[in-house]
Design an enzyme around this catalytic site. Structure first.
Site, PDB file in Angstrom:
ATOM      1  N   HIS A   1      20.547  24.793  -3.921  1.00 36.88           N
ATOM      2  CA  HIS A   1      20.750  25.828  -2.908  1.00 36.88           C
ATOM      3  C   HIS A   1      21.440  25.257  -1.669  1.00 36.88           C
ATOM      4  O   HIS A   1      21.329  24.064  -1.381  1.00 36.88           O
ATOM      5  CB  HIS A   1      19.406  26.412  -2.453  1.00 36.88           C
ATOM      6  CG  HIS A   1      18.624  27.070  -3.539  1.00 36.88           C
ATOM      7  ND1 HIS A   1      18.988  28.276  -4.085  1.00 36.88           N
ATOM      8  CD2 HIS A   1      17.516  26.684  -4.218  1.00 36.88           C
ATOM      9  CE1 HIS A   1      18.130  28.612  -5.035  1.00 36.88           C
ATOM     10  NE2 HIS A   1      17.229  27.674  -5.139  1.00 36.88           N
TER      11      HIS A   1
ATOM     12  N   CYS B   1      13.854  28.886 -12.229  1.00 30.65           N
ATOM     13  CA  CYS B   1      13.692  27.806 -11.259  1.00 30.65           C
ATOM     14  C   CYS B   1      13.076  26.558 -11.871  1.00 30.65           C
ATOM     15  O   CYS B   1      13.015  25.514 -11.219  1.00 30.65           O
ATOM     16  CB  CYS B   1      12.830  28.271 -10.081  1.00 30.65           C
ATOM     17  SG  CYS B   1      13.583  29.620  -9.169  1.00 30.65           S
TER      18      CYS B   1
ATOM     19  N   ASP C   1      19.384  16.572   3.072  1.00 28.49           N
ATOM     20  CA  ASP C   1      20.751  17.074   2.846  1.00 28.49           C
ATOM     21  C   ASP C   1      21.455  16.251   1.761  1.00 28.49           C
ATOM     22  O   ASP C   1      21.464  15.020   1.810  1.00 28.49           O
ATOM     23  CB  ASP C   1      21.558  17.014   4.147  1.00 28.49           C
ATOM     24  CG  ASP C   1      22.897  17.725   4.002  1.00 28.49           C
ATOM     25  OD1 ASP C   1      22.968  18.693   3.225  1.00 28.49           O
ATOM     26  OD2 ASP C   1      23.866  17.311   4.662  1.00 28.49           O
ATOM     27  N   HIS C   2      22.045  16.955   0.810  1.00 28.22           N
ATOM     28  CA  HIS C   2      22.701  16.310  -0.336  1.00 28.22           C
ATOM     29  C   HIS C   2      21.736  15.424  -1.118  1.00 28.22           C
ATOM     30  O   HIS C   2      22.098  14.367  -1.620  1.00 28.22           O
ATOM     31  CB  HIS C   2      23.953  15.541   0.109  1.00 28.22           C
ATOM     32  CG  HIS C   2      25.109  16.460   0.374  1.00 28.22           C
ATOM     33  ND1 HIS C   2      25.191  17.245   1.495  1.00 28.22           N
ATOM     34  CD2 HIS C   2      26.214  16.760  -0.369  1.00 28.22           C
ATOM     35  CE1 HIS C   2      26.297  17.969   1.451  1.00 28.22           C
ATOM     36  NE2 HIS C   2      26.931  17.711   0.326  1.00 28.22           N
TER      37      HIS C   2
ATOM     38  N   HIS D   1      18.456  22.880 -10.387  1.00 34.56           N
ATOM     39  CA  HIS D   1      19.506  23.752  -9.864  1.00 34.56           C
ATOM     40  C   HIS D   1      19.528  23.458  -8.348  1.00 34.56           C
ATOM     41  O   HIS D   1      18.942  22.463  -7.912  1.00 34.56           O
ATOM     42  CB  HIS D   1      19.215  25.224 -10.179  1.00 34.56           C
ATOM     43  CG  HIS D   1      17.986  25.742  -9.529  1.00 34.56           C
ATOM     44  ND1 HIS D   1      16.722  25.354  -9.910  1.00 34.56           N
ATOM     45  CD2 HIS D   1      17.810  26.583  -8.482  1.00 34.56           C
ATOM     46  CE1 HIS D   1      15.824  25.953  -9.139  1.00 34.56           C
ATOM     47  NE2 HIS D   1      16.454  26.700  -8.266  1.00 34.56           N
TER      48      HIS D   1
ATOM     49  N   GLU E   1      16.064  29.967   1.474  1.00 36.74           N
ATOM     50  CA  GLU E   1      16.532  29.358   0.212  1.00 36.74           C
ATOM     51  C   GLU E   1      17.847  30.020  -0.198  1.00 36.74           C
ATOM     52  O   GLU E   1      18.769  29.385  -0.687  1.00 36.74           O
ATOM     53  CB  GLU E   1      15.473  29.572  -0.873  1.00 36.74           C
ATOM     54  CG  GLU E   1      15.729  28.798  -2.131  1.00 36.74           C
ATOM     55  CD  GLU E   1      14.676  29.069  -3.184  1.00 36.74           C
ATOM     56  OE1 GLU E   1      13.801  28.218  -3.387  1.00 36.74           O
ATOM     57  OE2 GLU E   1      14.731  30.147  -3.831  1.00 36.74           O
TER      58      GLU E   1
END
Lengths: 138, 138, 138, 138, 138, 138
Positions: free
Chosen positions: C44, C36, C82-83, C42, C127
């Site tokens: 989710h 992580c 979001d995004h 990265h 998550e």
């Protein structure tokens, strides 16, 4: 309306099994089948999906009478495997190593003779969410 | 038993990406890729499904040794993309806009050489529950 | 009808993040946060569940106007995350290590002032399917 | 990258319906359609999956502009069926018994003229998790 | 940030079992346990959810080191039950009828001594999607 | 083993409904209930989860006879609502606006008298995956 429509019915069964070949040594069974060859067995919540295909009947809007498919699925397959040990309790799996591949082929053979000719399209068996197989009778 | 059975293995990876074409203006990237072109990236829990097809081996009841497929999937694909940034961390995606389409084709190319010849049937990538793609090597 | 009913609204957002503490050495970040803490991040597909509690209004049969909860959730939380990249794009996460725990507490603080007083009961953040947290404001 | 990639967009709608044929007697409707012919109707959370197929555009990495597919799906299908009674509220289902088969064929006809020629591959409709159909325009 | 956050880790195991009491007659076992008392057993894909609770550590943003919880869950529980027969293979279930209730209590007892004192909040076991239990150590 | 264990049984039903208050104007119904007040109704695949709580019986390992809970759930609730119109077909919802909140409270009242005294812990109703309520009889 015409054209081919694929109709799927999904159901569940809970069963135990052990993967092994009695002609193999214990070492070879362990090597090939891993934890799945635990001598006392293990089990799964299996899912089966049965797909039939054909043109919807203009009068009913149904490809087949799905109540009939449900009944065949129940009487010819689920009644034999649900809450059973796939290695010892199931006549149509006798002498068959109960891999998901072999269960799917056996399910097809149980169902096909009792579903309107030519309409059975595929049988899918999910052993877990992450492992599943499909057989189309070919 | 013989005939063709399709066997699928499903796995997950979590990765970040940004969709954009460096040769496009910022306006054009925003217009084509929308929120997916956010300059600092965003991410997904991706799901990959790898399907192999063939006749079950009469001795084992397996189409292929699924432990081998899992190992290939882990070593040739998941190890490169899980908990990574798809735009900068992944050698086999260098210079590729990481759309789900392109990830699926790249996954096929990573896996095919290491899976028994002719058995790889399809690769599916789910970006979310609501967006997914399939590539069959054709 | 009276009595307390708990009403939950569920939504999704896709975001990237990196878990690390800038005051830790790279080794310590890797040790504590594992994959992580990948430097390039990265991501989710997160799920958020917001639960409000209270007696249903005798006239409408609603505990709260869920359209209002959806609007608050969209405007005060989803529009920011979001995004997006949770480490750099989100004002209310500035200086916060974006663990699921910290995201849940931050979501509560964003939502509580705009939901009818005393009705916010819990915020859950998933998550992945296998890792999730809940915060009840206590 | 070239080759054919299948891209799927999934969406949901909630609708009521009653399965019956007005030319049948009540007894025959009950026999064929069972509980689905309850005179006052019942309903479902339907899921629709629309699949388009083609080669990814080398510049964008997209088979089609999925935002366009989402818009067509919304404007030509979901806007007519979501939160509606499929027997009486939907112009393109007038006179059609709203079986899942017939809904899938009707959805194909609504969508095909507005999606890039030759790319619509299939429409799947899930009435429940356990009953779903697919139509490929053939 | 402070306050109590509930953190859940979810995992899966596949096992077989038979529900019966050796002191009961076959008839009474069949009456009480139904198909679950099939003499050769059956099985399930079980899901376990372990919830710990406490304030997030200000430095890491973690309630507990979830890698530690995963390790304890693996070593103290999953390693004993996954791909096993719960009636005969599991030391900590010896003499216990392996109902979901009893599995949950046994899991708690296996895990609690190895998780930071006072943080274990609940253990949930899903036998199927439709049957699950929760135990909170009270 | 003793202590309190929470045992949940999950089931599904498909129903139609319309949210509105006959004493409101059409405009006010539309404003409060939005698409849910479509005059011809709409519908859902509902999920119900019934949780009972208590100590497992030392002899059987069961908190309650779950077959009895299933039977009560079927006879006292599902038989009235599955494949029905909640506004007109259900005696125990007569005069009640069928919001998810009101359905949960009504389900509790239907079930509680027929489940062992003091063991009913909660009723949850999911209208969709994204909207659900819980009632604990308080």
């Amino acid at each position: 309306m015409n054209g081919t429509v694929y109709v799927t019915r999904r159901a569940h069964f809970s069963a135990s099994h052990r993967l092994f070949d009695p002609s193999f040594s214990d070492e070879r069974n362990a090597e090939i089948f891993g934890g799945c060859s635990n001598p006392n067995g293990h089990g799964h919540n299996y899912t089966i999906e049965v797909t039939v295909a054909g043109p919807p009947d203009p009068a009913t809007g149904f490809v087949v009478d799905l109540k009939r498919v449900k009944q065949v699925l129940q009487e010819r397959f689920l009644a034999f495997v649900d809450h059973r040990n796939l290695n010892v309790d199931v006549p149509f799996l006798r002498g068959v190593n109960p891999t998901t591949e072999n269960i799917a082929v056996a399910a097809w053979r149980q169902l096909a003779p009792h579903i309107p000719a030519g309409t059975l399209h595929s049988v899918r068996i999910f052993e877990t969410e992450n492992n599943f197989v499909e057989y189309k009778g070919e």
